[in-house]
Design an enzyme around this catalytic site. Structure first.
Site, PDB file in Angstrom:
ATOM      1  CG  ASP B  11      -1.945  -1.059   1.202  1.00  9.64           C
ATOM      2  OD1 ASP B  11      -2.164  -1.615   0.111  1.00  9.64           O
ATOM      3  OD2 ASP B  11      -2.540  -1.345   2.252  1.00  9.64           O
ATOM      4  CG  ASP B 130     -12.482  -3.346  -4.529  1.00 12.13           C
ATOM      5  OD1 ASP B 130     -11.594  -4.188  -4.766  1.00 12.13           O
ATOM      6  OD2 ASP B 130     -12.242  -2.129  -4.394  1.00 12.13           O
TER       7      ASP B 130
END
Lengths: 189, 250
Positions: B11, B130
């Site tokens: 990330d 997602d």
């Protein structure tokens, strides 16, 4: 000087770093090159369109005996055509590039290479070593096949004929063994 | 034989790796290149850099990061998160990423998948999905999991395949960050309905989680925390997977 053919896309840094080559799409630079690396990213018709300005130079260099290493699409363009779309390949070799038909497509990931013949490119590399593949089209086994990889279809994972070399996998993405392939092309050919 | 892949997720914010830092020994590793190199040496098959364009003002830092990774890492890497234009896609590939993933950009204009796929090659385009179970079906969310789209994840997966996506990065919103295991049901129904590779994401906590995700149909498993916090290395996971009967690159 090694000319690394630039088609406007793709990761050329690793290849440049290892080979010490010059990233270029300039006709004069390609003409003067001692060796040529063609890393292909994109689709067959897209790349065929991109190389139009220096296509004739490239073909002449290959035919004149300049060592050439095609990576992925850079291998595929050596043939006459591809099922991926329109456009004439460089036709250094007869035959066409086929679409994979088995398993999940694209063929993505680390797969083993079965070395069939002695090859300068694979010098110092053990049989069944893993290399990174990222493709949906392939060259079937032909007289120039040096190694195969089985993924439902039997893929020519590398080809070699005189000064012309091609690998379907990405040596620049295949860790230490991949670097060895690029060094073999740089130093051993 | 094609190996099952382990993918390390990093990330990124402002060019640095972000995650709540728990372990002393990784505290200093916020340089994505240093961490990537460690992952590569520990047997990682691929890397994914997430949320890389979350902040627009730092675009140059982001682009600089991509080329630094490309110069230093010899395994493939994918970049995405906030990619909202064809220009960005090209620049990311140009700077050295192997694959780009898009999500909200594709949901807003599915036809874009065809164009990107033609220009960079189908194999280099990953569509991130997602999904969250809404009681009836797995529903697709956009904008980092914040906006429900009223679209069935299975149908969307089939559509992106038809439009030229090369791979699906499938994240379970419910399981993400829980370390309670992947959503094997989600993996199963999506992978059964498409013919492109599916990367499982969200929930990895133990080697067993990886094994069951692969046995549910995943072609690759992505994880962040377990690697970031040094709980396991990729090779440790792979040694377990081998015992589990799976083919891995060791």
């Amino acid at each position: 000087m090694i000319a690394i053919i630039d088609t406007g896309t793709g990761n050329l840094f690793n290849i440049q770093k290892v080979s010490g080559g010059e990233i270029t799409d300039d006709i004069a630079t390609i003409e003067n090159a001692d060796k040529i690396i063609f890393p292909g990213v994109g689709s067959f018709p897209f790349v065929i369109d991109k190389i139009k300005p220096f296509r004739n130079t490239l073909v002449k260099k290959i035919r004149d005996g300049t060592p050439y290493l095609g990576i992925c699409l850079g291998l595929e363009v050596l043939f006459e055509s591809s099922e991926e779309g329109k456009g004439s390949g460089l036709s250094i070799f007869n035959g066409s590039i086929k679409k994979l038909t088995e398993g999940r497509i694209p063929h993505i990931g680390w797969d083993t290479v079965n070395i069939l013949k002695n090859s300068k490119l694979f010098s110092g590399i053990k049989n069944n070593t893993y290399f990174y593949f990222l493709h949906s089209y392939y060259s079937p086994v032909n007289p120039y096949t040096v190694s195969t990889t089985e993924y439902g279809n039997v893929i020519s994972s590398s080809i070699e004929y005189k000064n012309v070399f091609g690998v379907q996998f990405h040596p620049e993405k295949s860790g230490k063994d991949g670097i060895k392939i690029l060094k073999n092309f740089r130093d051993g050919i | 034989m094609l190996a099952k892949r382990i993918i390390g997720a990093l990330d990124i914010k402002n060019g640095k790796v972000v995650k709540g830092i728990k372990f002393q020994d990784v505290k200093t590793i916020d340089d994505p290149v240093v961490l990537s190199k460690k992952y590569e040496n520990d047997g990682m098959d691929e890397l994914v850099f997430l949320d890389i364009f979350a902040t627009n003002e730092n675009r140059d830092i982001t682009y600089n990061l991509i080329s630094r990774v490309a110069e230093n890492i010899n395994i493939p890497f994918t970049v995405g998160g906030g990619v909202d234009s064809i220009e960005k896609v090209h620049k990311i590939i140009r700077l050295g990423a192997d694959k780009v993933f898009i999500n909200t950009f594709a949901l807003a204009n599915p036809e874009i998948i065809k164009k990107v796929s033609y220009e960079i090659g189908s194999s280099n385009l990953v569509i991130a999905i997602d999904a969250k179970f809404n009681g009836k079906y797995y529903e697709v969310y956009s904008n980092s999991g914040s906006i429900p789209k009223n679209i069935n994840a299975v149908e969307w997966a089939k559509t992106v395949e038809n439009y030229g996506a090369g791979e699906i990065l499938l994240t379970s919103i419910d399981n993400d960050g829980t370390k309670s295991g992947y959503d094997n049901e989600l993996i199963k129904i999506v992978s059964e309905n498409v013919n492109i590779p599916v990367i499982a994401s969200g929930g990895a906590g133990s080697p067993e989680d990886f094994c069951s995700a692969f046995k549910s149909g995943a072609d690759a498993c992505l994880a962040g925390s377990v690697f970031h916090y040094n709980i396991y290395t990729a090779n440790e996971i792979k040694n377990y997977l081998k015992e589990c009967g799976l083919n891995v690159r060791i």
